[in-house]
Each structure stands twice: as structure tokens, then as C-alpha cells.
Design a protein around this motif. Structure first.
Motif, PDB file in Angstrom:
ATOM      1  N   TYR A 236      26.136  64.628  38.694  1.00 60.53           N
ATOM      2  CA  TYR A 236      25.821  65.896  39.360  1.00 60.53           C
ATOM      3  C   TYR A 236      24.835  65.669  40.480  1.00 60.53           C
ATOM      4  O   TYR A 236      23.878  64.901  40.335  1.00 60.53           O
ATOM      5  N   GLY A 237      25.072  66.346  41.602  1.00 62.07           N
ATOM      6  CA  GLY A 237      24.153  66.300  42.725  1.00 62.07           C
ATOM      7  C   GLY A 237      23.712  67.700  43.096  1.00 62.07           C
ATOM      8  O   GLY A 237      24.542  68.607  43.220  1.00 62.07           O
ATOM      9  N   GLU A 302      26.590  72.263  44.895  1.00 64.03           N
ATOM     10  CA  GLU A 302      26.655  71.241  43.865  1.00 64.03           C
ATOM     11  C   GLU A 302      27.786  70.280  44.192  1.00 64.03           C
ATOM     12  O   GLU A 302      28.847  70.679  44.673  1.00 64.03           O
ATOM     13  N   ILE A 303      27.515  69.001  43.972  1.00 65.03           N
ATOM     14  CA  ILE A 303      28.507  67.944  44.106  1.00 65.03           C
ATOM     15  C   ILE A 303      28.597  67.311  42.732  1.00 65.03           C
ATOM     16  O   ILE A 303      27.594  66.785  42.227  1.00 65.03           O
ATOM     17  N   ALA A 304      29.749  67.401  42.093  1.00 63.43           N
ATOM     18  CA  ALA A 304      29.775  67.064  40.674  1.00 63.43           C
ATOM     19  C   ALA A 304      31.086  66.421  40.250  1.00 63.43           C
ATOM     20  O   ALA A 304      32.110  66.514  40.927  1.00 63.43           O
ATOM     21  N   PHE A 354      20.179  65.387  46.444  1.00 66.22           N
ATOM     22  CA  PHE A 354      20.652  65.028  47.781  1.00 66.22           C
ATOM     23  C   PHE A 354      19.645  65.525  48.812  1.00 66.22           C
ATOM     24  O   PHE A 354      19.888  66.475  49.562  1.00 66.22           O
ATOM     25  N   LYS A 355      18.518  64.826  48.874  1.00 63.71           N
ATOM     26  CA  LYS A 355      17.441  65.236  49.768  1.00 63.71           C
ATOM     27  C   LYS A 355      17.819  65.076  51.232  1.00 63.71           C
ATOM     28  O   LYS A 355      17.223  65.706  52.105  1.00 63.71           O
ATOM     29  N   ASP A 356      18.817  64.233  51.522  1.00 66.74           N
ATOM     30  CA  ASP A 356      19.170  63.949  52.914  1.00 66.74           C
ATOM     31  C   ASP A 356      20.169  64.948  53.486  1.00 66.74           C
ATOM     32  O   ASP A 356      20.493  64.886  54.674  1.00 66.74           O
ATOM     33  N   ILE A 357      20.665  65.867  52.671  1.00 73.93           N
ATOM     34  CA  ILE A 357      21.633  66.861  53.149  1.00 73.93           C
ATOM     35  C   ILE A 357      20.889  68.164  53.428  1.00 73.93           C
ATOM     36  O   ILE A 357      20.473  68.871  52.503  1.00 73.93           O
TER      37      ILE A 357
END
Length: 404
Positions: A236-237, A302-304, A354-357
Motif C-alpha cells: 500500500y502507498g 492510494e496505490i495498492a 509516496f512523499k515525492d508525489i
């Protein structure tokens, strides 16, 4: 044996130098000593002292490890042997939200998907109009799929008592619980919590990136985020971490503890339960929802890995909650439901920030300090009322889990 005079002089000089250096180090003012930026009592957490940087502002950099990038035509649209994996961008959207959806598509296509051409999958409880199909197809070079939510996935379940539901709506709406009076909102939360992963259109899909109408993306991302999730064995992101309204989830944690009593073996040994139970908040909100801190991943981003939502653990947990009726009698959102399940049943190391998004869903932001970003102020969390800044609970996640 007596040492030669020259050796005695050398030894004495060495001792003098050592004593001098020791005295200088011991007298160095504390203000000149810089703390390391990772540790604390938990790996990757905050120090009890003042760190030399604010981790909520220093958001530059990209995920560590191998990054899959565009090389030649390896991500070309509709390429049969492309580098894409079984993944999709996913959105539950209505026909009347077309313009807002196009806003989100333009941003994500510009910052990421025009390079990787992952398919878009749109879901609706009503058939999509020709205009919706035409304009969304024109917004991307990638494949676009249009799916209807089955009635059995969307309708209010037969076990929900309509009189009790209306009484609950009246009570919680009077307490200021947002969206309580909108039946479609309850249906949406239930669908996003447990029904979407069962849709036949996703049966061969492993990863998804959830994108909602009227959101913004600010940063150029030049690696395949789905392949990164796969390469690093992430489940999970998330992007933003918030406190919820305790009134909206009053019985969610009690129902969860009932489930855990019957399934204690479902709790992962390296879980994030402390994050779920720590109610360290500003004084006026120093309260829990019967044991739950209400901190949760804001699931509009969410990226999961769909495998988690399809696991026996999660299916049984969701079915327990569904039968308890809290999606309708209260306003259980998919965000706290997903977050509690991940915090209890998954290895916390498989959850990634995902701190870079760079991202915005009104009124909250994730704004990295990164030259690849434009259109948002680095470190900004909200452009709303000042009290909203206190709704950020990322520091609680960093405290117990770290910043990975």
C-alpha cells in the motif's frame, strides 16, 4: 628495560595531544552538535530532541532502489510486449463529474501517465454517457475502460433497518457528521471499502492507483510506480495521513476488537497497532473513538496491491463490518476501514509514503521540496482554516513506523 630518551619524549608528546583533544571535544557547546536525522526510539522516527530538519518539509528525493523508467518505446501505448504490469488507474465517478475528472486526468497524464500509458478504468453505478466516453478518451493515449457497478454491489444491503438508518442519520447529522444524510455517500464508502476489489473487470489486475475527480498532481514522476511497488514488495502507498471525526466511526474499533477476539492469529507480528491507538492530539481533540485514534490514510489517493483486499483476512473482516451495519448506521469511510486493516493485518514495512508525489484533494496538500514540482508551495499542508493543520497525523505514523 629503559626506553631511549627519544621514545620517552614521543610518548609524552602523544599523551599531551590526546589530553588536549579530549578537553576540546568535552567543551564543545551542545548547540554545535547536530543530531542524526533518522532514529529516535523507533527506527526512522523522530528524536526526542530537536532534529536538524523537519521531515514534513524536507520531502525531496525519490524512492530508493531500482527505478523502472522509459527506455525507447518500452511503455508505448497499446504495445503488446510493453514493460507495463497488470495495473490500472481507477476512479469511481459520475457523468456529471466529467469536468472535474478531466482536471484530474490532465494533471496525472502531464506529470506521469503520458510516459507510461497505464489504462484508466472508470466505474459508475449508472451507464456512462457518450460525451463522458469521448472526452475522457481524448484526454489520454492510454486504453480507457468503462465499467458499471453491479446493483448487488451498490444497493443498500437487505439487513439494514431503514427506520434505524433514518434515526441514525438524523442523530449524527445533528452532531455535525459530514455527508451523513447522503445515502449515496454511504454506498460509495461501502463499495470502496470492500466491493470494488470484487468487480469482474479487475479480476486480472494486481495494482491500482485511485484517482478522484477534482484533484491535482504537482510533480514530474519519471519512474513506473506500479513496478516500484512490485519490485519492493509493497502492499500500500499513501500520500496524506489525517484524523477522522470520532462521531463518524464511534463503533468501528469495538467491532474490530470483536473480530480480533475470534481471529487473534490474523494480526501481523510486525503491525502498526500503536499508530491506530495513540490518541496524542491537540487538547480540544484529545479523545479517541472508543480506543481508535482515528488516524488514517486519506484513501482518495492510494496505490495498492489488490491481493490484500482479496485475502481471506480482509474479506472476513469486511464482511464482519458490513453485517454490523456501520457503513449506514454511522459513517464508516473506506479510509479508516482500509487503514485499520492495514495497520493490524499487514507488515507495516510494506506500507509506503509516496512523499515525492505532489498531490492535493481539497483542502489538503502533500507538497514536496523538489525541483520536479510546480504549482504548490513546499511543505504546505492546507490552504483552509488554520485549525486544519492540526488534522495532520503523519508525525504519528513516522513515530511508530518511519518515513519509508
Amino acid at each position: 628495560m629503559t626506553l631511549p630518551r627519544s621514545m620517552r619524549y614521543l610518548a609524552a608528546a602523544t599523551i599531551c595531544i590526546f589530553v588536549y583533544l579530549f578537553v576540546q571535544i568535552s567543551q564543545t557547546p551542545p548547540a554545535k552538535l547536530r543530531l542524526p536525522t533518522g532514529g529516535g526510539s523507533k527506527p526512522g522516527g523522530f528524536h526526542h530532541g530537536q532534529p536538524d530538519r523537519d521531515p514534513l518539509l524536507d520531502l525531496s528525493g525519490e524512492p530508493a532502489g531500482p527505478l523502472r523508467r522509459v527506455q525507447g518505446d518500452n511503455y508505448a501505448p497499446r504495445k503488446a510486449d510493453s514493460a507495463r504490469i497488470n495495473a490500472t488507474i481507477l476512479s469511481l465517478v459520475r457523468n456529471e463529474e466529467l469536468d472535474d475528472m478531466l482536471q484530474s486526468m490532465r494533471d496525472l497524464e502531464r506529470t506521469w501517465n503520458h510516459k507510461f500509458n497505464y489504462p484508466w478504468t472508470f466505474f459508475n453505478d449508472k451507464p456512462f454517457t457518450d460525451e463522458f466516453r469521448r472526452r475522457t478518451r481524448d484526454a489520454t493515449n492510454a486504453e480507457v475502460r468503462y465499467e458499471l457497478v453491479p446493483a448487488e454491489h451498490w444497493d443498500v444491503p437487505s439487513w439494514i433497518n431503514p427506520d434505524l438508518y433514518q434515526e441514525s442519520v438524523d442523530l449524527l447529522a445533528s452532531q455535525g457528521v459530514q455527508y451523513m444524510e447522503r445515502q449515496s455517500y454511504h454506498q460509495m464508502c461501502r463499495w470502496n471499502s470492500g466491493m470494488f476489489s470484487e468487480h469482474p473487470a479487475l479480476k486480472d489486475v494486481q495494482y491500482y492507483w485511485r484517482v478522484e475527480p477534482k484533484v491535482h498532481f504537482f510533480c514530474d514522476v519519471d519512474y513506473d510506480v506500479f513496478r516500484w511497488m512490485q519490485d519492493h514488495n509493497k502492499t500500500y502507498g499513501f500520500n496524506i495521513n489525517l484524523y477522522d471525526s470520532p462521531e463518524s466511526v464511534a463503533t468501528l474499533w469495538p467491532e474490530t476488537t470483536k473480530f480480533l477476539a475470534d481471529h487473534p492469529d490474523y494480526v501481523h507480528p510486525d503491525n502498526a497497532r500503536e499508530w491506530l491507538e495513540d490518541a496524542t492530539r491537540r487538547p480540544e481533540h484529545n479523545r479517541k473513538a472508543h480506543g481508535y485514534s482515528t488516524c488514517h490514510f486519506w484513501s482518495n489517493f492510494e496505490i495498492a496491491d489488490l491481493s490484500f483486499w482479496r485475502s481471506n483476512k480482509y474479506r472476513e473482516y469486511f464482511n464482519h463490518l458490513d453485517r454490523a451495519g456501520g457503513f449506514f448506521y454511522e459513517r464508516w469511510g473506506d479510509a479508516p476501514v482500509h487503514s485499520i486493516a492495514l495497520g493490524l493485518f499487514e507488515d507495516k514495512r510494506k506500507i509506503h509514503w509516496f512523499k515525492d508525489i505532489g498531490y492535493q484533494h481539497i483542502p489538503f496538500f502533500n507538497c514536496p521540496n523538489n525541483p520536479q514540482c510546480s504549482g504548490c508551495v513546499a511543505g504546505r499542508f492546507t490552504d483552509g482554516e488554520s485549525w486544519l493543520k492540526q488534522e495532520d497525523c503523519r508525525s504519528l505514523w513516522f513515530k511508530y513506523v518511519g518515513m519509508d
